[in-house]
Design an enzyme around this catalytic site. Sequence first.
Site, mmCIF file in Angstrom:
data_model
loop_
_atom_site.group_PDB
_atom_site.id
_atom_site.type_symbol
_atom_site.label_atom_id
_atom_site.label_comp_id
_atom_site.label_asym_id
_atom_site.label_seq_id
_atom_site.Cartn_x
_atom_site.Cartn_y
_atom_site.Cartn_z
ATOM 1 N N ILE A 34 33.414 32.729 45.145
ATOM 2 C CA ILE A 34 32.945 31.428 45.633
ATOM 3 C C ILE A 34 32.684 31.452 47.143
ATOM 4 O O ILE A 34 31.928 30.626 47.658
ATOM 5 C CB ILE A 34 33.969 30.327 45.252
ATOM 6 C CG1 ILE A 34 33.299 28.981 45.142
ATOM 7 C CG2 ILE A 34 35.147 30.307 46.200
ATOM 8 C CD1 ILE A 34 34.159 27.925 44.464
ATOM 9 N N HIS A 103 42.850 41.072 40.616
ATOM 10 C CA HIS A 103 41.390 41.059 40.643
ATOM 11 C C HIS A 103 40.876 42.169 41.535
ATOM 12 O O HIS A 103 41.511 42.535 42.523
ATOM 13 C CB HIS A 103 40.855 39.703 41.132
ATOM 14 C CG HIS A 103 41.473 39.224 42.392
ATOM 15 N ND1 HIS A 103 42.722 38.646 42.427
ATOM 16 C CD2 HIS A 103 41.039 39.250 43.681
ATOM 17 C CE1 HIS A 103 43.018 38.328 43.675
ATOM 18 N NE2 HIS A 103 42.017 38.700 44.453
ATOM 19 N N MET A 104 39.725 42.682 41.171
ATOM 20 C CA MET A 104 39.069 43.737 41.929
ATOM 21 C C MET A 104 37.805 43.160 42.549
ATOM 22 O O MET A 104 36.977 42.583 41.838
ATOM 23 C CB MET A 104 38.726 44.872 40.961
ATOM 24 C CG MET A 104 38.114 46.081 41.597
ATOM 25 S SD MET A 104 37.743 47.292 40.319
ATOM 26 C CE MET A 104 39.389 47.724 39.808
ATOM 27 N N HIS A 105 37.687 43.281 43.868
ATOM 28 C CA HIS A 105 36.475 42.828 44.551
ATOM 29 C C HIS A 105 35.424 43.936 44.483
ATOM 30 O O HIS A 105 35.742 45.100 44.749
ATOM 31 C CB HIS A 105 36.742 42.569 46.043
ATOM 32 C CG HIS A 105 37.745 41.500 46.332
ATOM 33 N ND1 HIS A 105 37.384 40.256 46.797
ATOM 34 C CD2 HIS A 105 39.104 41.474 46.258
ATOM 35 C CE1 HIS A 105 38.465 39.519 47.009
ATOM 36 N NE2 HIS A 105 39.532 40.237 46.686
HETATM 37 P P1 5GP Z 1 42.174 37.758 47.370
HETATM 38 O O1 5GP Z 1 42.236 37.259 48.793
HETATM 39 O O2 5GP Z 1 43.316 37.192 46.553
HETATM 40 O O3 5GP Z 1 42.085 39.257 47.252
HETATM 41 O O4 5GP Z 1 40.824 37.229 46.781
HETATM 42 C C1 5GP Z 1 40.692 35.992 46.175
HETATM 43 C C2 5GP Z 1 39.212 35.672 46.147
HETATM 44 O O5 5GP Z 1 39.011 34.629 45.228
HETATM 45 C C3 5GP Z 1 38.656 35.215 47.494
HETATM 46 O O6 5GP Z 1 37.617 36.097 47.907
HETATM 47 C C4 5GP Z 1 38.145 33.802 47.206
HETATM 48 O O7 5GP Z 1 36.960 33.488 47.881
HETATM 49 C C5 5GP Z 1 37.981 33.810 45.705
HETATM 50 N N1 5GP Z 1 38.135 32.512 45.060
HETATM 51 C C6 5GP Z 1 39.129 31.618 45.291
HETATM 52 N N2 5GP Z 1 38.985 30.532 44.515
HETATM 53 C C7 5GP Z 1 37.872 30.761 43.763
HETATM 54 C C8 5GP Z 1 37.199 29.980 42.768
HETATM 55 O O8 5GP Z 1 37.598 28.879 42.405
HETATM 56 N N3 5GP Z 1 36.081 30.521 42.203
HETATM 57 C C9 5GP Z 1 35.620 31.756 42.587
HETATM 58 N N4 5GP Z 1 34.512 32.183 41.975
HETATM 59 N N5 5GP Z 1 36.220 32.502 43.518
HETATM 60 C C10 5GP Z 1 37.336 32.007 44.110
#
Ligand code: 5GP
Length: 117
Positions: A34, A103-105
């Site tokens: 998002i 999750h994997m980016h």
């Molecule tokens: P983290 O920081 O945990 O590795 O990554 C979490 C990711 O989830 C972030 O890049 C953030 O932008 C994304 N994210 C958070 N909430 C949502 C959502 O409601 N929908 C989507 N599609 N992505 C989200």
Amino acid sequence: MAKENNTIFGKILRGEIPSDKVWEDDYCIAFHDINAAAPTHILVIPRKYVPTLNDLEKDDKELIGHMVWVAAQIADQEGIADDGYRLVINCNDMGGQTVHHLHMHILGGRGLSWPPG
Ligand code: 5GP
């Protein structure tokens, strides 16, 4: 009893909130982040609730391998495979994890610096 998945990604998996999906199979789904940090920024998440990398069990080796394979298919599908891209899994606070569902980016579409900040 299975742990309850109250994370935002649990809600996406259950269809309680929408997502822009690019992949779905029996083991994982993938959708656009998002808040994209690159021109292509997609998240691959397992259907199984695994909060962090630290919670992976030996039986999850196939699952995590499948997620890497899916990420490579998506990179190809999105047209970033040849130029190059990065896969990232953040773990806990110091790793920058904000959503506690593994999750994997997939990041691509621009040159990515190293090391990360
Ligand atoms: P983290 O920081 O945990 O590795 O990554 C979490 C990711 O989830 C972030 O890049 C953030 O932008 C994304 N994210 C958070 N909430 C949502 C959502 O409601 N929908 C989507 N599609 N992505 C989200």
